[in-house]
Motif scaffolding. Sequence first.
Motif, PDB file in Angstrom:
ATOM      1  N   PRO A  10     -77.258  38.665 -84.261  1.00 54.97           N
ATOM      2  CA  PRO A  10     -76.986  39.173 -85.612  1.00 54.97           C
ATOM      3  C   PRO A  10     -77.198  38.093 -86.669  1.00 54.97           C
ATOM      4  CG  PRO A  10     -75.173  39.671 -84.136  1.00 54.97           C
ATOM      5  CD  PRO A  10     -76.095  38.764 -83.401  1.00 54.97           C
ATOM      6  N   GLU A  11     -77.708  38.485 -87.807  1.00 57.49           N
ATOM      7  CA  GLU A  11     -77.907  37.608 -88.949  1.00 57.49           C
ATOM      8  C   GLU A  11     -77.348  38.305 -90.178  1.00 57.49           C
ATOM      9  OE1 GLU A  11     -79.215  34.539 -89.065  1.00 57.49           O
ATOM     10  OE2 GLU A  11     -79.802  34.445 -86.980  1.00 57.49           O
ATOM     11  N   THR A  12     -77.084  37.548 -91.228  1.00 61.74           N
ATOM     12  CA  THR A  12     -76.564  38.118 -92.461  1.00 61.74           C
ATOM     13  C   THR A  12     -77.518  37.813 -93.603  1.00 61.74           C
ATOM     14  OG1 THR A  12     -74.305  37.771 -91.678  1.00 61.74           O
ATOM     15  CG2 THR A  12     -74.583  38.186 -94.020  1.00 61.74           C
ATOM     16  N   VAL A  13     -77.764  38.815 -94.435  1.00 68.27           N
ATOM     17  CA  VAL A  13     -78.623  38.660 -95.610  1.00 68.27           C
ATOM     18  C   VAL A  13     -77.847  39.123 -96.838  1.00 68.27           C
ATOM     19  CG1 VAL A  13     -79.677  40.924 -95.297  1.00 68.27           C
ATOM     20  CG2 VAL A  13     -80.886  39.205 -96.597  1.00 68.27           C
ATOM     21  N   ARG A  14     -78.103  38.467 -97.954  1.00 72.74           N
ATOM     22  CA  ARG A  14     -77.492  38.887 -99.221  1.00 72.74           C
ATOM     23  C   ARG A  14     -78.596  39.504-100.070  1.00 72.74           C
ATOM     24  NH1 ARG A  14     -73.765  35.440-103.396  1.00 72.74           N
ATOM     25  NH2 ARG A  14     -73.186  37.228-104.651  1.00 72.74           N
ATOM     26  N   THR A  15     -78.392  40.734-100.475  1.00 70.01           N
ATOM     27  CA  THR A  15     -79.396  41.440-101.260  1.00 70.01           C
ATOM     28  C   THR A  15     -79.268  41.055-102.727  1.00 70.01           C
ATOM     29  OG1 THR A  15     -78.007  43.348-101.723  1.00 70.01           O
ATOM     30  CG2 THR A  15     -79.286  43.398 -99.671  1.00 70.01           C
ATOM     31  N   ARG A  18     -76.283  41.932-104.621  1.00 73.73           N
ATOM     32  CA  ARG A  18     -75.085  41.147-104.294  1.00 73.73           C
ATOM     33  C   ARG A  18     -74.283  41.710-103.136  1.00 73.73           C
ATOM     34  NH1 ARG A  18     -76.856  36.806-106.612  1.00 73.73           N
ATOM     35  NH2 ARG A  18     -77.027  36.928-108.860  1.00 73.73           N
ATOM     36  N   ARG A  19     -74.914  42.507-102.301  1.00 75.91           N
ATOM     37  CA  ARG A  19     -74.244  43.063-101.122  1.00 75.91           C
ATOM     38  C   ARG A  19     -74.599  42.190 -99.909  1.00 75.91           C
ATOM     39  NH1 ARG A  19     -73.130  48.679 -99.731  1.00 75.91           N
ATOM     40  NH2 ARG A  19     -74.379  49.269-101.532  1.00 75.91           N
ATOM     41  N   TRP A  20     -73.592  41.883 -99.106  1.00 74.19           N
ATOM     42  CA  TRP A  20     -73.823  41.188 -97.845  1.00 74.19           C
ATOM     43  C   TRP A  20     -74.107  42.235 -96.777  1.00 74.19           C
ATOM     44  CZ3 TRP A  20     -74.598  36.156 -97.523  1.00 74.19           C
ATOM     45  CH2 TRP A  20     -74.103  35.332 -98.528  1.00 74.19           C
ATOM     46  N   LEU A  33     -77.526  48.153 -89.555  1.00 70.62           N
ATOM     47  CA  LEU A  33     -77.052  47.430 -90.730  1.00 70.62           C
ATOM     48  C   LEU A  33     -75.573  47.725 -90.939  1.00 70.62           C
ATOM     49  CD1 LEU A  33     -80.031  48.367 -93.062  1.00 70.62           C
ATOM     50  CD2 LEU A  33     -79.838  46.414 -91.514  1.00 70.62           C
ATOM     51  N   TYR A  34     -74.820  46.679 -91.281  1.00 71.15           N
ATOM     52  CA  TYR A  34     -73.383  46.799 -91.426  1.00 71.15           C
ATOM     53  C   TYR A  34     -72.921  45.960 -92.615  1.00 71.15           C
ATOM     54  CZ  TYR A  34     -68.434  46.567 -90.110  1.00 71.15           C
ATOM     55  OH  TYR A  34     -67.069  46.654 -90.099  1.00 71.15           O
ATOM     56  N   ASP A  35     -72.024  46.497 -93.429  1.00 74.81           N
ATOM     57  CA  ASP A  35     -71.446  45.773 -94.553  1.00 74.81           C
ATOM     58  C   ASP A  35     -70.114  45.184 -94.095  1.00 74.81           C
ATOM     59  OD1 ASP A  35     -70.094  44.936 -96.855  1.00 74.81           O
ATOM     60  OD2 ASP A  35     -70.942  46.543 -98.080  1.00 74.81           O
ATOM     61  N   PRO A  36     -70.042  43.853 -93.878  1.00 75.37           N
ATOM     62  CA  PRO A  36     -68.804  43.258 -93.365  1.00 75.37           C
ATOM     63  C   PRO A  36     -67.674  43.255 -94.391  1.00 75.37           C
ATOM     64  CG  PRO A  36     -70.420  41.555 -93.829  1.00 75.37           C
ATOM     65  CD  PRO A  36     -71.097  42.868 -94.045  1.00 75.37           C
ATOM     66  N   MET A  37     -67.996  43.289 -95.682  1.00 72.80           N
ATOM     67  CA  MET A  37     -66.963  43.274 -96.718  1.00 72.80           C
ATOM     68  C   MET A  37     -66.269  44.638 -96.834  1.00 72.80           C
ATOM     69  SD  MET A  37     -67.304  40.211 -97.444  1.00 72.80           S
ATOM     70  CE  MET A  37     -66.766  39.566 -98.983  1.00 72.80           C
ATOM     71  N   GLU A  38     -67.062  45.692 -96.792  1.00 71.54           N
ATOM     72  CA  GLU A  38     -66.526  47.052 -96.888  1.00 71.54           C
ATOM     73  C   GLU A  38     -66.204  47.657 -95.525  1.00 71.54           C
ATOM     74  OE1 GLU A  38     -65.838  48.658 -99.755  1.00 71.54           O
ATOM     75  OE2 GLU A  38     -66.477  46.886-100.868  1.00 71.54           O
ATOM     76  N   GLU A  39     -66.613  46.963 -94.461  1.00 73.48           N
ATOM     77  CA  GLU A  39     -66.435  47.411 -93.081  1.00 73.48           C
ATOM     78  C   GLU A  39     -66.981  48.818 -92.873  1.00 73.48           C
ATOM     79  OE1 GLU A  39     -62.297  46.906 -92.096  1.00 73.48           O
ATOM     80  OE2 GLU A  39     -62.470  44.731 -92.136  1.00 73.48           O
ATOM     81  N   GLN A  40     -68.287  48.971 -93.195  1.00 75.80           N
ATOM     82  CA  GLN A  40     -68.923  50.273 -93.017  1.00 75.80           C
ATOM     83  C   GLN A  40     -70.357  50.106 -92.530  1.00 75.80           C
ATOM     84  OE1 GLN A  40     -68.868  52.063 -96.938  1.00 75.80           O
ATOM     85  NE2 GLN A  40     -71.002  51.552 -97.262  1.00 75.80           N
TER      86      GLN A  40
END
Length: 86
Positions: A10-15, A18-20, A33-40
Amino acid sequence: MRSKLFSDRPETVRTEGRRWVRVFPDAGEGHRLYDPMEEQELGRILFDAAGHWIYDGQVLSVYEQEDVAGFITGHHKEMDELIKDL
């Protein structure tokens, strides 16, 4: 299409929005694809044999989809350098 992410981890990208986004290579021809901040879950980016991608989801904007697809394929570095040259 073969994943260009290192070792299929897994890798993380910032769009630009401003979404991780956490990118998880799946067993098929795409990436979850998963949003770790919103947990969705955000959907998937799928690739065909020619390297074309399509977004399978409803959460990301077109610009965010392009950011994530560019990150996966490695094209984001080319675009960053092009912008610096301008």
